[in-house]
Design a protein around this motif. Structure first.
Motif, mmCIF file in Angstrom:
data_model
loop_
_atom_site.group_PDB
_atom_site.id
_atom_site.type_symbol
_atom_site.label_atom_id
_atom_site.label_comp_id
_atom_site.label_asym_id
_atom_site.label_seq_id
_atom_site.Cartn_x
_atom_site.Cartn_y
_atom_site.Cartn_z
ATOM 1 N N ALA A 24 0.825 -1.214 0.000
ATOM 2 C CA ALA A 24 0.000 0.000 0.000
ATOM 3 C C ALA A 24 0.857 1.261 0.000
ATOM 4 O O ALA A 24 0.324 2.363 -0.075
ATOM 5 N N ARG A 25 2.179 1.092 0.045
ATOM 6 C CA ARG A 25 3.067 2.269 -0.085
ATOM 7 C C ARG A 25 2.908 2.899 -1.459
ATOM 8 O O ARG A 25 3.066 4.099 -1.623
ATOM 9 N N ALA A 26 2.604 2.085 -2.452
ATOM 10 C CA ALA A 26 2.440 2.579 -3.822
ATOM 11 C C ALA A 26 1.055 3.205 -3.986
ATOM 12 O O ALA A 26 0.124 2.932 -3.228
ATOM 13 N N LEU A 27 0.932 4.048 -4.990
ATOM 14 C CA LEU A 27 -0.356 4.666 -5.308
ATOM 15 C C LEU A 27 -1.379 3.573 -5.606
ATOM 16 O O LEU A 27 -1.113 2.651 -6.380
ATOM 17 N N HIS A 28 -2.540 3.668 -4.979
ATOM 18 C CA HIS A 28 -3.603 2.690 -5.185
ATOM 19 C C HIS A 28 -4.950 3.364 -4.950
ATOM 20 O O HIS A 28 -5.012 4.457 -4.408
ATOM 21 N N GLY A 29 -5.995 2.718 -5.358
ATOM 22 C CA GLY A 29 -7.332 3.257 -5.183
ATOM 23 C C GLY A 29 -8.041 2.620 -4.002
ATOM 24 O O GLY A 29 -7.707 1.516 -3.582
ATOM 25 N N ALA A 30 -9.010 3.345 -3.478
ATOM 26 C CA ALA A 30 -9.846 2.816 -2.394
ATOM 27 C C ALA A 30 -11.253 3.355 -2.574
ATOM 28 O O ALA A 30 -11.437 4.516 -2.937
ATOM 29 N N THR A 31 -12.220 2.504 -2.350
ATOM 30 C CA THR A 31 -13.619 2.915 -2.341
ATOM 31 C C THR A 31 -14.136 2.695 -0.927
ATOM 32 O O THR A 31 -14.076 1.586 -0.403
ATOM 33 N N TYR A 32 -14.593 3.763 -0.316
ATOM 34 C CA TYR A 32 -15.089 3.703 1.052
ATOM 35 C C TYR A 32 -16.592 3.909 1.085
ATOM 36 O O TYR A 32 -17.107 4.830 0.451
ATOM 37 N N VAL A 33 -17.278 3.072 1.835
ATOM 38 C CA VAL A 33 -18.649 3.354 2.227
ATOM 39 C C VAL A 33 -18.516 4.104 3.545
ATOM 40 O O VAL A 33 -17.835 3.641 4.464
ATOM 41 N N VAL A 34 -19.108 5.286 3.621
ATOM 42 C CA VAL A 34 -18.921 6.161 4.780
ATOM 43 C C VAL A 34 -20.256 6.358 5.487
ATOM 44 O O VAL A 34 -21.240 6.766 4.879
ATOM 45 N N GLU A 35 -20.260 6.065 6.785
ATOM 46 C CA GLU A 35 -21.441 6.266 7.618
ATOM 47 C C GLU A 35 -21.134 7.360 8.626
ATOM 48 O O GLU A 35 -20.065 7.367 9.228
ATOM 49 N N ALA A 36 -22.058 8.284 8.788
ATOM 50 C CA ALA A 36 -21.909 9.340 9.784
ATOM 51 C C ALA A 36 -23.079 9.250 10.742
ATOM 52 O O ALA A 36 -24.238 9.372 10.340
ATOM 53 N N GLY A 37 -22.773 9.026 12.007
ATOM 54 C CA GLY A 37 -23.790 8.936 13.044
ATOM 55 C C GLY A 37 -23.744 10.178 13.919
ATOM 56 O O GLY A 37 -22.688 10.537 14.442
ATOM 57 N N PHE A 38 -24.866 10.832 14.054
ATOM 58 C CA PHE A 38 -24.980 12.058 14.847
ATOM 59 C C PHE A 38 -25.735 11.724 16.125
ATOM 60 O O PHE A 38 -26.839 11.179 16.064
ATOM 61 N N GLU A 39 -25.162 12.038 17.282
ATOM 62 C CA GLU A 39 -25.760 11.687 18.567
ATOM 63 C C GLU A 39 -26.253 12.923 19.309
ATOM 64 O O GLU A 39 -25.616 13.963 19.281
ATOM 65 N N ARG A 40 -27.368 12.736 19.982
ATOM 66 C CA ARG A 40 -27.958 13.798 20.792
ATOM 67 C C ARG A 40 -28.625 13.134 21.998
ATOM 68 O O ARG A 40 -29.289 12.110 21.863
ATOM 69 N N ALA A 41 -28.467 13.746 23.164
ATOM 70 C CA ALA A 41 -29.048 13.191 24.392
ATOM 71 C C ALA A 41 -30.570 13.241 24.357
ATOM 72 O O ALA A 41 -31.242 12.300 24.779
ATOM 73 N N GLU A 42 -31.124 14.337 23.856
ATOM 74 C CA GLU A 42 -32.577 14.500 23.759
ATOM 75 C C GLU A 42 -32.930 14.974 22.352
ATOM 76 O O GLU A 42 -32.142 15.660 21.710
ATOM 77 N N LEU A 43 -34.097 14.631 21.910
ATOM 78 C CA LEU A 43 -34.553 15.080 20.596
ATOM 79 C C LEU A 43 -34.806 16.582 20.620
ATOM 80 O O LEU A 43 -35.128 17.147 21.665
ATOM 81 N N ASP A 44 -34.668 17.226 19.463
ATOM 82 C CA ASP A 44 -34.906 18.667 19.398
ATOM 83 C C ASP A 44 -36.410 18.963 19.390
ATOM 84 O O ASP A 44 -37.234 18.053 19.526
#
Length: 127
Positions: A24-44
């Protein structure tokens, strides 16, 4: 704690120029599935953690800064080893900037590099 999660993906190229990373030291491609979880103690006042459309748009915009790019040439990442773990934190920090006025407790970003391998970063915002 309530969590809202949205998902997107990005395709990048990069190298990890350290003997530790072997081929992986050489140039290579990557495809990422990205998940973002947003947390809150109480609903707005609307009964939600965050508007789901705004969360998805923000994630797409943050990933758009890297998608289809060679990360070795992105000025904001200059001198950094763009490991999956590093990228998870980078995305979480960019998302936090976009939602700094929200009363979020944390943002967790998961980058799935492969169905059997992923990394995540949890950015605590308030406790």
């Amino acid at each position: 704690m309530f969590t809202l999660t949205v998902r997107d993906h990005m395709m990048v190229a990069h190298s990890l120029p350290d003997p530790f990373f072997g081929p992986a030291r050489a140039l290579h491609g990557a495809t990422y599935v990205v998940e973002a979880g947003f947390e809150r103690a109480e609903l707005d006042e609307h009964g939600v953690v965050l508007d789901i459309g705004a969360a998805g748009t923000a994630l797409a915009e943050v990933l758009g800064q890297l998608t289809y790019r060679n990360l070795d040439e992105v000025e904001a990442l200059d001198g950094r080893l763009t490991t999956t773990e590093f990228l998870a934190r980078w995305v979480a920090e960019r998302l936090a900037e976009r939602f700094e006025r929200e009363d979020l407790a944390a943002i967790t970003v998961v980058l799935r590099e492969h169905p059997d391998a992923w990394a995540s970063y949890r950015l605590r915002l308030r406790w």
